[in-house]
Design an enzyme around this catalytic site. Structure first.
Site, mmCIF file in Angstrom:
data_model
loop_
_atom_site.group_PDB
_atom_site.id
_atom_site.type_symbol
_atom_site.label_atom_id
_atom_site.label_comp_id
_atom_site.label_asym_id
_atom_site.label_seq_id
_atom_site.Cartn_x
_atom_site.Cartn_y
_atom_site.Cartn_z
ATOM 1 N N PRO A 282 18.727 1.214 -34.388
ATOM 2 C CG PRO A 282 19.261 2.486 -32.319
ATOM 3 C CD PRO A 282 19.831 1.367 -33.164
ATOM 4 C CG ASP A 458 23.583 2.032 -34.927
ATOM 5 O OD1 ASP A 458 22.732 2.475 -34.119
ATOM 6 O OD2 ASP A 458 23.994 0.772 -35.084
ATOM 7 C CG HIS A 459 20.105 7.996 -32.318
ATOM 8 N ND1 HIS A 459 21.208 8.682 -31.829
ATOM 9 C CD2 HIS A 459 19.289 8.964 -32.268
ATOM 10 C CE1 HIS A 459 20.803 10.051 -31.524
ATOM 11 N NE2 HIS A 459 19.670 9.678 -31.866
ATOM 12 N NE ARG A 460 22.827 -0.280 -32.302
ATOM 13 C CZ ARG A 460 22.883 -1.389 -32.746
ATOM 14 N NH1 ARG A 460 22.643 -2.493 -31.994
ATOM 15 N NH2 ARG A 460 23.177 -1.563 -34.047
#
Length: 488
Positions: A282, A458-460
């Site tokens: 994401p 990467d929003h994770r």
């Protein structure tokens, strides 16, 4: 598995090695030797292109080139024999290539694996790691025209390699059907690169009308067959119905109006990686516009510094150092997502990727352990990376293991962008063009050197706060470069 086999005490064969980590095929870009040439152990005999890079292959023994199994432009599976070497020249007349060896200019097709056999482990080979040993065999030719067809293809390919037209066949040319290139129901005549092109475009050679000499299908024939298929949608017939024969007028196309380029090698790998990254991680992108006037002054001063003599100094060098300092202040950003184990893997090293545009497509080699390098060392590493990439000599190992990347879109006059993460990495910093713009400086509007930075992450792995801190730190350093000392 080794990359060479012994066909007799006199002749040895060299197989296509895995020139990367687990790659399954490579395209032969250029042969540096021809039959009859003497080669020595370690001499480069050809250049191949994989999904990662172009690589030169050295031969691991001495001798005289007896046979090149594939022409330039052919994609060859790892483990296939590409060249035969006479290691005992002068011991007698070398036999001419057998009829079975001549069609070897065409890619070998692997036989289906026996489900009862357990695959063997891969072992180290000349470059990288090889694949498990497996038996390969050629698909038998069908029909009485198989032998003349093989001779015609071999003669045509050899003539192309020698740079002159193919000799006329001694026997009368086989009749060519009006709607396809298969003579008398046999296999269509086409050179290996043309077969590969047809495969990439999804074209059945049996449906292609040949225009080449002796009924051989050419690249233009394949493109002509592909053009109407792409521009005119045709409903698929029901399983119980036979597809109606297309009218002759539907085959005609104006090939000068469009060009079709097969997607393969580095460009194909890039496309697959970017799709995988975009739809797996994401992405979040943040932007900041910053006054880099002091950074530009520092660059000018460093160019005159004797400690930086012999290395290239440019704004990218300071930006790279600023990002490394920002990562040191925010180490959580330097991480990777382990999907299999559902873990975040924090990296205590920085392999700094630099996106480079090359004739073969975009590649991202990285500077190993960039966090440990001094400014002169970082400048030298950047210069070597760019030169190697432009020369097309970047190795697969140089592109593996990156942690974060910088892409300098400003060299193309672009203000900024929303970069896609390099697969497996946590962040990528896009640097826009540095332009003289009106800027409020010390309460007054003045012309200043300004650029826009964009950080995708990467929003994770990276939340908004962490991503903002990293981008803000990079901007602060570029605005006040002395922070490279106070924050380092």
């Amino acid at each position: 598995m080794t990359t060479m086999t012994e066909t007799s005490a006199r002749f040895r064969e060299f197989k296509m090695p895995d020139v990367g980590e687990g790659l399954t095929e490579a395209e032969i870009l250029k042969w540096f030797v021809q039959p009859g040439d003497t080669v020595t152990d370690g001499q480069v005999v050809c250049e191949v292109e994989t999904a990662k890079a172009a690589v030169e292959l050295p031969i691991p023994f001495d001798g005289v080139v007896h046979e090149l199994r594939f022409p330039e432009g052919t994609t060859v599976d790892v483990g296939q024999v590409i060249i035969a070497i006479d290691v005992a020249p002068g011991s007698g007349d070398a036999p001419a290539p057998t009829p079975a060896a001549a069609p070897a200019q065409e890619p070998v097709e692997a036989a289906p694996a026996d489900s009862g056999d357990a695959p063997k482990g891969r072992t180290p080979v000349l470059v990288g790691y090889g694949v498990a040993e497996s038996s390969t065999k050629r698909r038998p030719r069908k029909g009485a025209s198989a032998a003349p067809e093989a001779a015609a293809v071999a003669a045509a390919v050899q003539a192309e390699l020698n740079g002159h037209a193919a000799p006329a066949a001694a026997a009368p040319a086989p009749a060519v059907p009006a709607q396809g290139g298969a003579p008398d129901g046999g296999r269509p005549l086409a050179k290996p690169p043309v077969r590969k092109l047809a495969k990439d475009l999804g074209i059945d050679l049996a449906t292609v009308v040949p225009t080449g000499k002796d009924g051989i299908i050419t690249r233009e024939d394949v493109h002509a067959a592909a053009a109407p298929a792409a521009t005119t949608p045709v409903a698929a017939p029901a399983p119980s119905q036979a597809a109606p024969e297309a009218p002759a007028a539907a085959v005609a196309s104006d090939s000068a109006r469009e060009t079709r380029i097969p997607v393969k090698g580095v460009r194909k790998a890039i496309a697959q990686a970017m799709v995988g990254s975009a739809f797996t991680a994401p992405h979040v992108t943040e932007f900041v516009t910053v006054d880099v006037t002091r950074t530009m002054k520092l660059v000018a001063e460093l160019k005159e510094d004797k400690d930086m003599a012999g290395v290239r100094v440019n704004p990218l060098l300071i930006i790279a150092k600023a990002l490394l300092v920002a990562i040191k202040r925010n180490p959580e950003v330097n991480a990777a997502w382990d999907e299999a184990n559902q873990e975040i893997v924090q990296k205590h090293y920085v392999n700094l990727g630099i996106a480079a545009a090359t004739p073969r497509g975009l590649i991202v080699p990285n500077i190993k352990d960039a966090h440990d390098k001094t400014l002169p060392q970082l400048a030298a590493a950047l210069g070597e990376l760019v030169t190697t990439a432009r020369d097309g000599k970047t190795s697969p190992a140089a592109m593996a293991g990156g942690t974060v990347t910088i892409t300098n879109v400003g060299v193309f006059g672009v203000d900024t962008g929303t970069p896609i993460l390099n697969p497996g990495e946590s962040a990528i910093l896009a640097v826009g063009a540095i332009k003289l713009q009106p800027w409020v400086h010390k309460g007054k509007v003045k012309p200043r050197q300004v650029t826009t930075l964009a950080l995708s992450f990467d929003h994770r792995l990276v939340d908004g706060e962490l991503g903002s801190k990293v981008l803000a730190d990079v901007a602060a350093i570029l605005e006040q470069p002395k922070r490279l000392i106070t924050w380092a």
